[in-house]
Scaffold this motif. Structure first.
Motif, PDB file in Angstrom:
ATOM      1  N   MET A   3       0.841  -1.206   0.084  1.00 21.50           N
ATOM      2  CA  MET A   3      -0.069  -0.054   0.058  1.00 21.50           C
ATOM      3  C   MET A   3       0.794   1.280   0.124  1.00 21.50           C
ATOM      4  SD  MET A   3      -3.352  -0.716  -0.181  1.00 21.50           S
ATOM      5  CE  MET A   3      -2.512  -1.638  -1.622  1.00 21.50           C
ATOM      6  N   GLN A   4       2.131   1.145   0.864  1.00 23.81           N
ATOM      7  CA  GLN A   4       2.996   2.536   0.667  1.00 23.81           C
ATOM      8  C   GLN A   4       3.300   2.583  -0.651  1.00 23.81           C
ATOM      9  OE1 GLN A   4       5.743   1.443   3.616  1.00 23.81           O
ATOM     10  NE2 GLN A   4       4.570   1.876   5.280  1.00 23.81           N
ATOM     11  N   ASP A   5       3.848   1.590  -1.498  1.00 22.87           N
ATOM     12  CA  ASP A   5       4.425   1.724  -2.724  1.00 22.87           C
ATOM     13  C   ASP A   5       3.199   2.289  -3.705  1.00 22.87           C
ATOM     14  OD1 ASP A   5       6.692   0.358  -2.105  1.00 22.87           O
ATOM     15  OD2 ASP A   5       6.092  -1.485  -2.751  1.00 22.87           O
ATOM     16  N   TYR A   6       1.995   1.986  -3.399  1.00 22.85           N
ATOM     17  CA  TYR A   6       0.879   2.466  -4.261  1.00 22.85           C
ATOM     18  C   TYR A   6       0.213   3.930  -3.677  1.00 22.85           C
ATOM     19  CZ  TYR A   6       1.095  -1.153  -7.808  1.00 22.85           C
ATOM     20  OH  TYR A   6       1.783  -1.835  -8.587  1.00 22.85           O
ATOM     21  N   GLN A   7       1.345   4.573  -2.748  1.00 25.28           N
ATOM     22  CA  GLN A   7       0.650   5.766  -2.220  1.00 25.28           C
ATOM     23  C   GLN A   7      -0.446   5.873  -1.285  1.00 25.28           C
ATOM     24  OE1 GLN A   7       2.766   8.709  -2.751  1.00 25.28           O
ATOM     25  NE2 GLN A   7       4.162   7.153  -3.366  1.00 25.28           N
ATOM     26  N   ARG A   8      -0.894   4.511  -0.847  1.00 27.86           N
ATOM     27  CA  ARG A   8      -2.056   4.329   0.289  1.00 27.86           C
ATOM     28  C   ARG A   8      -1.468   4.405   1.544  1.00 27.86           C
ATOM     29  NH1 ARG A   8      -6.761   2.536  -2.287  1.00 27.86           N
ATOM     30  NH2 ARG A   8      -7.436   3.138   0.053  1.00 27.86           N
ATOM     31  N   MET A   9      -1.052   5.645   1.885  1.00 24.35           N
ATOM     32  CA  MET A   9      -0.189   5.664   3.309  1.00 24.35           C
ATOM     33  C   MET A   9      -1.046   5.374   4.454  1.00 24.35           C
ATOM     34  SD  MET A   9       2.582   6.268   1.218  1.00 24.35           S
ATOM     35  CE  MET A   9       3.807   6.461   2.798  1.00 24.35           C
ATOM     36  N   ASP A  10      -2.095   5.785   4.412  1.00 21.94           N
ATOM     37  CA  ASP A  10      -3.196   5.441   5.596  1.00 21.94           C
ATOM     38  C   ASP A  10      -3.348   3.806   5.629  1.00 21.94           C
ATOM     39  OD1 ASP A  10      -3.107   8.265   6.253  1.00 21.94           O
ATOM     40  OD2 ASP A  10      -4.943   8.617   5.453  1.00 21.94           O
ATOM     41  N   LYS A  11      -3.770   3.500   4.517  1.00 26.08           N
ATOM     42  CA  LYS A  11      -4.000   1.882   4.545  1.00 26.08           C
ATOM     43  C   LYS A  11      -2.990   1.337   5.128  1.00 26.08           C
ATOM     44  CE  LYS A  11      -6.748  -1.613   4.025  1.00 26.08           C
ATOM     45  NZ  LYS A  11      -7.950  -1.332   4.957  1.00 26.08           N
ATOM     46  N   GLY A  12      -1.564   1.716   4.461  1.00 22.93           N
ATOM     47  CA  GLY A  12      -0.296   0.986   4.592  1.00 22.93           C
ATOM     48  C   GLY A  12       0.067   1.041   6.271  1.00 22.93           C
ATOM     49  N   LYS A  13      -0.177   2.253   6.756  1.00 20.72           N
ATOM     50  CA  LYS A  13       0.053   2.463   8.127  1.00 20.72           C
ATOM     51  C   LYS A  13      -0.732   1.471   9.078  1.00 20.72           C
ATOM     52  CE  LYS A  13       0.142   6.086  11.714  1.00 20.72           C
ATOM     53  NZ  LYS A  13       0.177   7.570  12.006  1.00 20.72           N
ATOM     54  N   ASN A  14      -2.045   1.390   8.705  1.00 18.46           N
ATOM     55  CA  ASN A  14      -3.101   0.667   9.334  1.00 18.46           C
ATOM     56  C   ASN A  14      -2.622  -0.834   9.655  1.00 18.46           C
ATOM     57  OD1 ASN A  14      -6.090  -0.915   9.102  1.00 18.46           O
ATOM     58  ND2 ASN A  14      -5.882   0.561  10.654  1.00 18.46           N
ATOM     59  N   LEU A  15      -2.154  -1.306   8.290  1.00 17.39           N
ATOM     60  CA  LEU A  15      -1.898  -2.764   8.171  1.00 17.39           C
ATOM     61  C   LEU A  15      -0.659  -3.197   8.880  1.00 17.39           C
ATOM     62  CD1 LEU A  15      -2.774  -3.090   4.338  1.00 17.39           C
ATOM     63  CD2 LEU A  15      -3.677  -4.454   6.247  1.00 17.39           C
ATOM     64  N   ILE A  16       0.301  -2.067   8.696  1.00 16.99           N
ATOM     65  CA  ILE A  16       1.692  -2.453   9.597  1.00 16.99           C
ATOM     66  C   ILE A  16       1.302  -2.129  11.293  1.00 16.99           C
ATOM     67  CG2 ILE A  16       3.930  -1.229  10.044  1.00 16.99           C
ATOM     68  CD1 ILE A  16       4.127  -0.501   7.149  1.00 16.99           C
ATOM     69  N   GLN A  17       0.504  -1.535  11.425  1.00 20.39           N
ATOM     70  CA  GLN A  17       0.064  -1.619  12.851  1.00 20.39           C
ATOM     71  C   GLN A  17      -0.363  -2.884  13.507  1.00 20.39           C
ATOM     72  OE1 GLN A  17      -2.374   1.785  13.272  1.00 20.39           O
ATOM     73  NE2 GLN A  17      -0.948   3.431  13.959  1.00 20.39           N
TER      74      GLN A  17
END
Length: 527
Positions: A488-502
């Motif tokens: 998600m970070q690679d595809y600029q979905r930073m909020d979603k990426g952060k949620n998944l990493i948490q």
């Protein structure tokens, strides 16, 4: 699992990487082909299928239906894989001279045609059915049933492979696929898709051999298989259900050979493997060797295992000898002494009658070749592991080997990977093991990520997380959340990426994996 996620094809990764494959264009092309096939499907069944039956009824030689179908056989690397005898080779030795089809038993076109596979290379099996029909029915007007049992198809396939002089290495690989078909069709509810896929794989191998031998492209076996699929196939295995109109006429010698072959497995089933003798000295030596191996004391482990091997030879205990030899191979393997590791894995295979030992040894050899990017021998041994695992219903080993093959194709950016993954999914579903299913889903997700298909990748990461949660594998749940978050970070979905990493951090903590937690916290700072 990853709710509200929508990764559209318009998104591009932040590193502006070049997309290697034009997926949308190819998908559109495949959709058009599928639509065309769907329009022709009913005509194939109604015109060619009925015409075939009508020709049989009238005592005519039916025309070749020429149904191309898809050849799901893994590419030439797999088709050339030798299953007859594992090759324990040092890395520096050239291998391509070991892989040629038909090199051990060259055969001329005359011999091939004389064997009359599927009713003759030039003429598909339907003609044989037509020739035999009049003798069976006594009248050309008598109705002939288009129904055929899968057991008859398997038997005809084996007879044909023998009749055309198939080299032992290719025959064994064909027989592996046919064994999977037989096993599936003996279940209460056979998986028709898996059966057809494995028959096509086997057909592709024989056609490749015929093509190479005659120096001319052949689809005779594939066409025969596709013609069979147009009939009313009973996929519930029954050797008593024989439709004589479909019998493949074989030379008498081959019938006898086939009868002898069928008798031998029956004998083998009644022969129990040698049971290790209960010897206290041998047991203690084995235990001490394992302890030294775990402590990474290779010198002590090897010397202790050698004493254990000597003791097993004194006792005539070949099964214990094979298991100890496997442990010796493991020591060399962990020390990266690959030639000696391969030599001892191979020796363990030759010594034992225990399929579980053979599975582990072939799988370990495959991993060695896989690690050093030796594609052909890696495929050989993964396929051998699948074969022996099938004998003991070891679904986990079959799934792992198939998935590893898929990963090898994925690493080469070869889309054949997804055909192999489909086979792995079928076996994983049979296992009903959540951890096994998670492994397949995670591997497929990684492949779609590599092929720049984020929507598909996220779907399979979600499946992997679900299965690993069910299996209680917290660390693997964390790893798949991590990969999904990074995607998600690679595809600029930073909020979603952060949620998944948490979420990944939570499960990494549950797994008490401090290193993974630290790594994820760094990813969180980036997000």
């Amino acid at each position: 699992m990853f709710e509200s996620l929508r990764v559209g094809p318009q998104l591009t990764p932040k590193n502006n990487q070049i997309i290697k494959r034009n997926e949308d264009e190819e998908a559109k092309k495949k959709a058009n082909e599928t639509e065309g096939e769907a329009k022709q499907g009913s005509n194939l069944a109604q015109s060619r299928g009925l015409k075939y039956v009508e020709d049989l009824q009238n005592g005519k030689h039916p025309q070749n239906p020429n149904v191309g179908g898809n050849n799901y056989a893994y590419n030439n690397q797999v088709q050339n894989a030798q299953m007859a005898r594992p090759m324990a080779r040092p890395m520096q030795r050239p291998m391509n001279n070991q892989m040629g089809i038909g090199m051990n038993r060259p055969m001329g076109a005359g011999q091939m045609a004389g064997a009359r596979p599927m009713g003759g290379v030039q003429q598909p099996v339907q003609a044989q059915g037509a020739q035999q029909t009049q003798g069976v029915s006594g009248s050309s007007n008598k109705m002939i049933s288009p129904k055929i049992n899968i057991a008859q198809v398997i038997g005809d396939f084996k007879n044909t492979a023998k009749a055309i002089g198939t080299p032992e290495d290719i025959y064994e690989e064909v027989d592996t696929y046919l064994g999977l078909v037989e096993k599936t069709t003996k279940k209460d509810t056979p998986n028709v898709k898996a059966v057809q896929s494995n028959l096509r794989n086997a057909a592709g191998l024989l056609d490749k051999y015929i093509s190479d031998t005659l120096n001319k492209d052949s689809k005779v076996v594939e066409n025969w298989v596709e013609a069979i699929f147009l009939q009313q196939v009973d996929y519930k295995y029954n050797t008593e259900d024989v439709n004589e109109a479909f019998l493949v006429k074989m030379p008498e010698d081959n019938k006898k050979a086939e009868g002898a072959e069928q008798a031998q497995p029956q004998q083998a089933q009644n022969t129990e493997p040698q049971k290790p003798k209960m010897d206290s000295e041998l047991k203690q030596l084995f235990k001490d060797g394992k302890s030294a191996s775990k402590a990474k004391d290779s010198v002590t482990a090897l010397s202790t295992f050698q004493r254990a091997i000597n003791r097993s030879i004194e006792l005539g205990d070949t099964e214990s000898q094979a298991k100890i030899t496997f442990e010796v191979a493991q020591v060399y393997d962990h020390d990266d002494d690959l030639p000696r590791a391969l030599e001892n894995y191979n020796k363990a295979i030759e010594t034992t009658t225990d399929n579980n030992v053979k599975v582990k040894a072939h799988y370990s050899m495959a991993q060695i070749y896989d690690d050093v990017k030796q594609f052909k021998p890696a495929i050989e041994h993964y396929m051998a592991a699948i074969s022996f695992a099938g004998e003991t219903d070891n679904f986990k080993a079959q799934t792992q080997s198939l998935t590893k093959i898929g990963n090898m194709y994925s690493d080469k950016y070869d889309k054949e990977a997804f055909n192999v993954y489909e086979d792995a999914k079928v076996v994983a579903d049979e296992s009903k093991d959540a951890s096994v299913k998670g492994y397949v889903s995670s591997s497929i997700a990684n492949a779609y990520n590599k092929f720049n298909r984020p929507e598909k990748a996220m779907r399979y990461y979600s499946d992997a997380v679900k299965n690993y949660k069910q299996a209680g594998s917290d660390e693997k749940v964390a790893i798949n959340y991590k990969k999904a978050g990074e995607l998600m970070q690679d595809y600029q979905r930073m909020d979603k990426g952060k949620n998944l990493i948490q979420k990944a951090i939570l499960y990494a903590k549950k797994a008490n994996n401090e290193n993974l937690v630290k790594e994820l916290e760094k990813d969180l700072q980036v997000a």
